[in-house]
Design a protein around this motif. Structure first.
Motif, PDB file in Angstrom:
ATOM      1  N   VAL A  75      -5.397  17.205  10.079  1.00  0.00           N
ATOM      2  CA  VAL A  75      -3.940  17.317  10.149  1.00  0.00           C
ATOM      3  C   VAL A  75      -3.276  16.035   9.648  1.00  0.00           C
ATOM      4  N   PRO A  76      -2.391  16.120   8.638  1.00  0.00           N
ATOM      5  CA  PRO A  76      -1.624  14.941   8.213  1.00  0.00           C
ATOM      6  C   PRO A  76      -0.402  14.734   9.109  1.00  0.00           C
ATOM      7  N   ASP A  77      -0.656  14.272  10.311  1.00  0.00           N
ATOM      8  CA  ASP A  77       0.407  14.094  11.305  1.00  0.00           C
ATOM      9  C   ASP A  77       0.140  12.797  12.051  1.00  0.00           C
ATOM     10  N   PRO A  78       1.034  11.804  11.921  1.00  0.00           N
ATOM     11  CA  PRO A  78       0.792  10.507  12.573  1.00  0.00           C
ATOM     12  C   PRO A  78       0.755  10.592  14.094  1.00  0.00           C
ATOM     13  N   ASP A  79       1.289  11.658  14.679  1.00  0.00           N
ATOM     14  CA  ASP A  79       1.287  11.816  16.138  1.00  0.00           C
ATOM     15  C   ASP A  79       0.055  12.563  16.647  1.00  0.00           C
ATOM     16  N   GLN A  80      -0.795  13.028  15.717  1.00  0.00           N
ATOM     17  CA  GLN A  80      -1.964  13.799  16.117  1.00  0.00           C
ATOM     18  C   GLN A  80      -3.122  12.879  16.475  1.00  0.00           C
ATOM     19  N   ALA A  81      -3.652  13.043  17.676  1.00  0.00           N
ATOM     20  CA  ALA A  81      -4.853  12.309  18.085  1.00  0.00           C
ATOM     21  C   ALA A  81      -6.064  13.195  17.843  1.00  0.00           C
ATOM     22  N   LEU A  82      -7.223  12.579  17.696  1.00  0.00           N
ATOM     23  CA  LEU A  82      -8.461  13.339  17.561  1.00  0.00           C
ATOM     24  C   LEU A  82      -8.804  13.928  18.925  1.00  0.00           C
TER      25      LEU A  82
ATOM     26  N   PRO B 196      -6.819  13.734  12.867  1.00  0.00           N
ATOM     27  CA  PRO B 196      -5.778  13.178  12.004  1.00  0.00           C
ATOM     28  C   PRO B 196      -6.361  12.756  10.659  1.00  0.00           C
ATOM     29  N   SER B 197      -5.638  13.024   9.597  1.00  0.00           N
ATOM     30  CA  SER B 197      -6.119  12.678   8.259  1.00  0.00           C
ATOM     31  C   SER B 197      -6.320  11.174   8.132  1.00  0.00           C
ATOM     32  N   PRO B 198      -7.508  10.740   7.693  1.00  0.00           N
ATOM     33  CA  PRO B 198      -7.725   9.303   7.505  1.00  0.00           C
ATOM     34  C   PRO B 198      -6.902   8.724   6.363  1.00  0.00           C
ATOM     35  N   TYR B 199      -6.395   9.598   5.475  1.00  0.00           N
ATOM     36  CA  TYR B 199      -5.618   9.121   4.331  1.00  0.00           C
ATOM     37  C   TYR B 199      -4.176   8.784   4.690  1.00  0.00           C
ATOM     38  N   MET B 200      -3.832   8.936   5.967  1.00  0.00           N
ATOM     39  CA  MET B 200      -2.505   8.478   6.369  1.00  0.00           C
ATOM     40  C   MET B 200      -2.454   6.952   6.415  1.00  0.00           C
ATOM     41  N   GLY B 201      -3.613   6.327   6.329  1.00  0.00           N
ATOM     42  CA  GLY B 201      -3.703   4.875   6.266  1.00  0.00           C
ATOM     43  C   GLY B 201      -4.663   4.493   5.166  1.00  0.00           C
ATOM     44  N   ARG B 202      -5.227   3.331   5.263  1.00  0.00           N
ATOM     45  CA  ARG B 202      -6.222   2.877   4.287  1.00  0.00           C
ATOM     46  C   ARG B 202      -7.562   3.535   4.615  1.00  0.00           C
ATOM     47  N   ALA B 203      -8.116   4.281   3.669  1.00  0.00           N
ATOM     48  CA  ALA B 203      -9.370   5.005   3.882  1.00  0.00           C
ATOM     49  C   ALA B 203     -10.407   4.558   2.858  1.00  0.00           C
ATOM     50  N   ARG B 204     -11.647   4.510   3.284  1.00  0.00           N
ATOM     51  CA  ARG B 204     -12.725   4.159   2.361  1.00  0.00           C
ATOM     52  C   ARG B 204     -12.872   5.249   1.304  1.00  0.00           C
ATOM     53  N   SER B 205     -12.894   4.853   0.045  1.00  0.00           N
ATOM     54  CA  SER B 205     -13.009   5.833  -1.037  1.00  0.00           C
ATOM     55  C   SER B 205     -14.368   6.528  -1.010  1.00  0.00           C
TER      56      SER B 205
ATOM     57  N   TRP C 287      10.910   6.183 -11.652  1.00  0.00           N
ATOM     58  CA  TRP C 287      10.156   6.474 -10.440  1.00  0.00           C
ATOM     59  C   TRP C 287      10.317   5.349  -9.426  1.00  0.00           C
ATOM     60  N   ARG C 288      10.391   5.748  -8.135  1.00  0.00           N
ATOM     61  CA  ARG C 288      10.473   4.772  -7.054  1.00  0.00           C
ATOM     62  C   ARG C 288       9.548   5.197  -5.911  1.00  0.00           C
ATOM     63  N   HIS C 289       8.946   4.203  -5.289  1.00  0.00           N
ATOM     64  CA  HIS C 289       8.069   4.423  -4.134  1.00  0.00           C
ATOM     65  C   HIS C 289       8.938   4.829  -2.939  1.00  0.00           C
ATOM     66  N   VAL C 290       8.604   5.962  -2.303  1.00  0.00           N
ATOM     67  CA  VAL C 290       9.417   6.508  -1.206  1.00  0.00           C
ATOM     68  C   VAL C 290       8.526   6.731   0.020  1.00  0.00           C
ATOM     69  N   PRO C 291       9.126   7.047   1.179  1.00  0.00           N
ATOM     70  CA  PRO C 291       8.328   7.277   2.389  1.00  0.00           C
ATOM     71  C   PRO C 291       7.317   8.412   2.230  1.00  0.00           C
ATOM     72  N   VAL C 292       6.341   8.415   3.114  1.00  0.00           N
ATOM     73  CA  VAL C 292       5.285   9.437   3.092  1.00  0.00           C
ATOM     74  C   VAL C 292       5.898  10.827   3.215  1.00  0.00           C
ATOM     75  N   ASP C 293       5.433  11.738   2.369  1.00  0.00           N
ATOM     76  CA  ASP C 293       5.906  13.117   2.390  1.00  0.00           C
ATOM     77  C   ASP C 293       4.748  14.008   2.847  1.00  0.00           C
ATOM     78  N   TYR C 294       4.711  14.318   4.138  1.00  0.00           N
ATOM     79  CA  TYR C 294       3.601  15.105   4.675  1.00  0.00           C
ATOM     80  C   TYR C 294       3.652  16.564   4.236  1.00  0.00           C
ATOM     81  N   THR C 295       4.792  17.004   3.677  1.00  0.00           N
ATOM     82  CA  THR C 295       4.866  18.365   3.138  1.00  0.00           C
ATOM     83  C   THR C 295       4.225  18.449   1.759  1.00  0.00           C
ATOM     84  N   PHE C 296       3.870  17.310   1.204  1.00  0.00           N
ATOM     85  CA  PHE C 296       3.289  17.244  -0.133  1.00  0.00           C
ATOM     86  C   PHE C 296       1.848  16.738  -0.041  1.00  0.00           C
TER      87      PHE C 296
END
Length: 459
Positions: free
Chosen positions: A225-232, A245-254, A161-170
């Motif tokens: 929406v998990p889209d880095p270009d989406q503004a609220l 925009p999904s807060p989980y695209m970055g660091r989010a409080r659990s 396994w290797r860490h890869v870029p964000v997959d917004y389709t997943f």
């Protein structure tokens, strides 16, 4: 008609008895059926055992694959913890050189966090989803005692396994939660965010519409929406669809992925749309009191949505003393064209004079003092003089003196107000003021007289 003899009758009886199944043949038949059932059960057990064995093996393989992924995540977090750049980068893989450079920057950010903040890289996996050769992992970390989540993505190569870029389709399956007049559409990763948004918005919408006297509850749709270009912001295609925009695209409080900053931002958009649709004829123009009170209504409602202190003392005291529907009456008075803040409050409270209103005037008076300094800076004498009782010679002279002097640039905050009768019998509102000097606050007093249904400064 013939005569049957005895031995003929006995012969017939014997023939009848012998017409049934032979006992020996019956036993053989039953024995054959029993063997058939035994063989069939054995075959079924054999097939079931083979299926169970295959399933066990598949589960074992899946378990091995999952364990390898867990080991990879643990090793990657350990590399961050001990500051091993080579080990960390060995866990990364992508055809994009820019992304790999970005991961190098992520490593350095973590090293700075270790110096500047209390960060615990626990490596705890909160959620893990594997789909064929790709995986999505929610990893926990603790910063200053607060647990946060990061969503990392992995791909299973021949060498692991290797860490890869964000997959917004997943991001997971698309789902919708619905409540009264509110629906929230989201994907699996954002399930906790969607639940928090729905619960908060449904309750707030009922409270807000009770205060504003809405004709009916509006139908709101919110999409995460998990889209880095989406503004609220509101959708351009559907005016009652709000995209977040999904807060989980970055660091989010659990514990609170729908954090206070997003709550305030989303609440502000909801409030502006709800107030604007319910009272479309309110046109607050600066620097009238309607401008401040309209902003105060928005702040008060936004604070209620986010559970935050809005410092809207006047609105809060008005709603407590005269019911939350008084806020709607205040906006209705604005639609009628009244501009004096004191008269607006009196009408909303249902009293004949502002001095009879049981409200906290602090924030309106603070606004008036700040407005004075702003109008002096802009050299807007016409609006500045409207703040004073020009029928009082002393007050008129002070107004001219202040307007022609340079403002001191200090902030003045009214910390208390007290209603008193003046020497002429007219009500006086005494404001106790703190002047923010950058050091110890300096006390001042400002007095306002009720003139033609409005508070005018006299000192």
């Amino acid at each position: 008609m013939g005569i049957s003899l005895d031995w003929e009758i006995e012969a017939e009886r014997s023939t009848v008895k012998q017409a049934g199944e032979d006992p020996i043949a019956r036993r053989k038949r039953r024995r054959g059926c029993l063997w058939f059932v035994i063989v069939l059960l054995g075959l079924v057990a054999l097939i079931g055992g083979a299926v169970a064995l295959v399933q066990w093996r598949l589960r074992a393989v899946d378990s091995e694959i999952e364990q390898l992924l867990r080991n990879t995540v643990e090793a990657e977090v350990a590399a961050l913890r001990v500051g091993d750049l080579n080990a960390f980068m060995n866990a990364q893989r992508s055809a994009s050189a820019d992304w790999l450079r970005g991961q190098g920057a992520v490593f350095q950010d973590y090293q700075q966090l270790k110096i500047q903040r209390d960060i615990q890289l626990t490596g705890q996996i909160l959620n893990l989803t594997i789909q064929d050769t790709r995986a999505r992992v929610e990893v926990a970390e603790v910063i200053d005692g607060v647990q946060y989540s990061q969503i990392w993505f992995y791909w299973r190569y021949e060498d692991g396994w290797r860490h890869v870029p964000v997959d917004y389709t997943f991001w997971g399956e698309v789902q919708t939660l619905s409540g009264e007049s509110v629906s929230v559409t989201f994907q699996t990763v954002d399930a906790s965010v969607a639940t928090a948004i729905l619960d908060r918005t449904v309750i707030w919408l009922q409270l807000a519409c009770a205060a504003l006297s809405c004709p009916s509850l509006p139908s709101l749709n919110i999409e995460i929406v998990p889209d880095p270009d989406q503004a609220l912001d509101w959708s351009t295609e559907d005016r009652m669809l709000l995209r977040l925009p999904s807060p989980y695209m970055g660091r989010a409080r659990s514990d609170q992925p729908f954090d206070s900053a997003q709550q305030l931002e989303l609440g502000k958009l909801l409030v502006e749309r709800l107030v604007g649709d319910t009272y479309p004829n309110v046109r607050p123009i600066y620097p009238s009191d309607t401008y401040y009170l309209h902003q105060s209504v928005l702040a008060w409602l936004t604070g209620r949505y986010a559970g935050a202190q809005a410092n809207a003392y006047l609105l809060e005291s008005l709603s407590i003393a005269y019911g939350e529907a008084a806020v709607g009456r205040l906006l209705g008075a604005m639609e009628s064209g009244i501009t004096a803040g004191a008269s607006l409050i009196a009408q909303a409270a249902g009293v004949s004079s502002p001095d009879q209103a049981a409200v906290d005037w602090r924030d309106l008076l603070t606004w008036r003092l700040a407005l004075e300094a702003e109008l002096i800076t802009r050299q807007d004498e016409a609006n500045f003089t409207l703040l004073y009782d020009l029928g009082d010679v002393t007050a008129a002279g002070l107004a001219a003196q202040r307007f022609n002097a340079a403002p001191d640039g200090l902030q003045r905050v009214v910390i208390a107000s007290e209603l008193r009768p003046g020497a002429d019998g007219q009500p006086i509102l005494l404001a106790r003021v703190e002047v923010q000097t950058g050091g110890e606050p300096r006390p001042e007093e400002a007095q306002f007289r009720l003139v033609n249904g409005d508070w005018k400064r006299v000192n």
